[in-house]
Design an enzyme around this catalytic site. Structure first.
Site, PDB file in Angstrom:
ATOM      1  N   THR A   1      -1.406  -6.653  -3.852  1.00 39.14           N
ATOM      2  CA  THR A   1      -0.979  -5.294  -4.154  1.00 39.14           C
ATOM      3  C   THR A   1       0.251  -4.902  -3.332  1.00 39.14           C
ATOM      4  OG1 THR A   1      -1.635  -2.980  -3.899  1.00 39.14           O
ATOM      5  CG2 THR A   1      -2.718  -4.538  -2.453  1.00 39.14           C
ATOM      6  N   ASP A   2       1.009  -3.950  -3.840  1.00 37.01           N
ATOM      7  CA  ASP A   2       2.159  -3.431  -3.073  1.00 37.01           C
ATOM      8  C   ASP A   2       1.707  -2.640  -1.844  1.00 37.01           C
ATOM      9  OD1 ASP A   2       1.137  -1.187  -4.409  1.00 37.01           O
ATOM     10  OD2 ASP A   2       3.054  -0.580  -5.282  1.00 37.01           O
ATOM     11  N   GLU A   3       0.416  -2.268  -1.801  1.00 36.95           N
ATOM     12  CA  GLU A   3      -0.051  -1.438  -0.677  1.00 36.95           C
ATOM     13  C   GLU A   3      -0.013  -2.182   0.652  1.00 36.95           C
ATOM     14  OE1 GLU A   3      -3.587   0.775  -1.297  1.00 36.95           O
ATOM     15  OE2 GLU A   3      -3.135   1.132  -3.398  1.00 36.95           O
TER      16      GLU A   3
ATOM     17  N   TYR B   1      -8.817  -0.934   2.667  1.00 32.19           N
ATOM     18  CA  TYR B   1      -8.519  -1.729   1.463  1.00 32.19           C
ATOM     19  C   TYR B   1      -7.223  -2.525   1.637  1.00 32.19           C
ATOM     20  CZ  TYR B   1      -6.487  -2.869  -3.053  1.00 32.19           C
ATOM     21  OH  TYR B   1      -5.865  -3.537  -4.083  1.00 32.19           O
TER      22      TYR B   1
ATOM     23  N   LYS C   1      -6.451  -6.650   1.969  1.00 32.63           N
ATOM     24  CA  LYS C   1      -5.599  -7.380   1.015  1.00 32.63           C
ATOM     25  C   LYS C   1      -4.464  -8.065   1.787  1.00 32.63           C
ATOM     26  CE  LYS C   1      -5.809  -7.632  -2.857  1.00 32.63           C
ATOM     27  NZ  LYS C   1      -6.564  -8.579  -3.745  1.00 32.63           N
TER      28      LYS C   1
END
Ligand code: NAD
Ligand code: TDX
Length: 330
Positions: A119-121, A146, A150
């Protein structure tokens, strides 16, 4: 090609399975999924050349057997919802970090190709008015349990490539929308609130910005990387879809025949990332990938239609999801 898809009964995984089935009709697909609250066997039921193994990626024996029988693995399985991670982080450490470790060990043992979905997060957030976007060189700076798990899983993949020669690629994608998304997530939550006779719920002031991509475009990006990506590389997937949360809700209300200001402001998410934005030029320039669902409003209209037509699919999740939000005060 025999493809193993972990997390293939969830939102993005099951859309990917249907995409591959259409685009690569000769391929066999095995979905490997624990069917947690977020997985649904109906998402992949009745599809030709698609079978389902119900098992945990943290269960090494079952995973080893499945990986041994595959040519390549696409790893979607994860705990995926930020709000849940703020309430109960341990399953995120377990599935996202320990589970990815088991996937890496299995592909290492059997010499299989891996594509890891992220994810970009992992890059943290950007200021609202900043012209900058994330690139593969942006330093990792995750904010939530989260996104930090990741990020941890991505770093494991990089280490297994470098230390053990595992044949892996990574993609970091922006916020997905489309059919089969769990009603805990922003867009389906608001659509199903309206369909249930209630009002959409915006966190904080609604100014936070997300970079929306239709899940079909995510799937075509993943397939391009799986087939033509360079081993060891990270590709960012995004479709230039930046939009504030308030604007998304206004668009949805318009599409559903309600006044544009018919929403509630609720308590903000702790540590709420302000803005995400992806620069996908590496994927575009190197692999020639282009998104097909550029018109966000049209994509939203199709998504509203899907939730209107598929009440049987989402109604069983709805009450329990809203009960969880009630506890969080959101
Ligand atoms: P989802 O929660 O809808 O699906 C996750 C799937 O993984 C479910 O089917 C669940 O049953 C399965 N699963 C969970 N734990 C498991 C375990 N221990 N063993 C086997 N299966 C397990 O998530 P999603 O939104 O489809 O996200 C899929 C992937 O894409 C995740 O890795 C997520 O981090 C990533 N991603 C999501 C987005 C987004 O906008 N939703 C954006 C970028 C990246
Ligand atoms: O009811 C809501 N009201 C609201 O304002 C919900 C559920 C969310 N929000 C806000 C929070 C975010 O700014 O909407 C935005 C999107 O929220 P989520 O759907 O929870 O997504 P986000 O936290 O941005 O993370 C998503 O994109 C990246 C996915 O859930 C992740 O799995 C993915 O990695």
């Amino acid at each position: 090609m025999r493809l193993l898809v972990t997390g293939g009964a969830g939102f993005i995984g099951s859309n990917f399975v249907r995409h591959v089935q259409r685009e690569r009709p000769g391929w066999e697909i095995v979905v490997y999924d624990l069917l947690t609250y977020a997985g649904d066997r109906r998402n992949v039921e009745g599809l030709d050349r698609v079978s389902l193994v119900v098992a945990d990626i943290c269960e090494p024996r079952a995973l080893d057997e499945a990986v041994a029988g595959a040519d390549a693995v696409v790893h979607f399985a994860a705990e995926s919802h930020n709000d849940n991670s703020l309430h109960s982080p341990l399953p995120f450490v377990q599935t996202n970090v320990v589970g990815t470790y088991h996937v890496l060990e299995a592909v290492r043992r059997h010499g299989r190709r891996l594509h890891h979905i992220s994810t970009d997060e992992v890059y943290g957030d950007l200021a609202l008015e900043d012209p900058a976007r994330f690139t593969p060189e942006t330093p990792y700076n995750p904010s939530s349990p989260y996104s930090s798990t990741k990020a941890g899983s991505d770093l494991l993949v990089r280490a297994w490539v470098r230390s053990f020669g595992v044949q892996a690629t990574i993609s970091n994608c922006s916020n997905n929308y489309g059919p089969y998304q769990h009603v805990e997530k922003f867009i389906p939550r608001q659509i199903t609130e309206v369909l249930s006779g209630r009002r959409p719920k915006l966190y904080g002031s609604g100014a936070n910005v997300r970079d929306w991509i239709h899940t079909e475009d995510h799937s075509s990006g993943v397939l391009a990387i799986l087939e033509r990506g360079r081993i060891g590389e990270t590709y960012l997937i995004g479709a230039d879809g930046e939009c504030s949360n308030r604007r998304v809700v206004e668009l949805l209300l318009g599409l559903m025949g309600r006044p544009a200001d018919d929403y509630e402001l609720v308590d903000d998410r702790p540590g709420h990332d302000l803005r995400y934005a992806i620069d996908a030029s590496k994927l575009r320039d190197e692999l020639g990938w282009r998104p097909r669902y550029g018109d966000f409003e049209r994509g939203l209209a199709d998504t509203v239609a899907w939730y209107r037509e598929n009440r049987d699919w989402w109604e069983p999740q709805k009450a329990e999801t809203e009960a969880r939000y009630e506890v969080l005060g959101r």
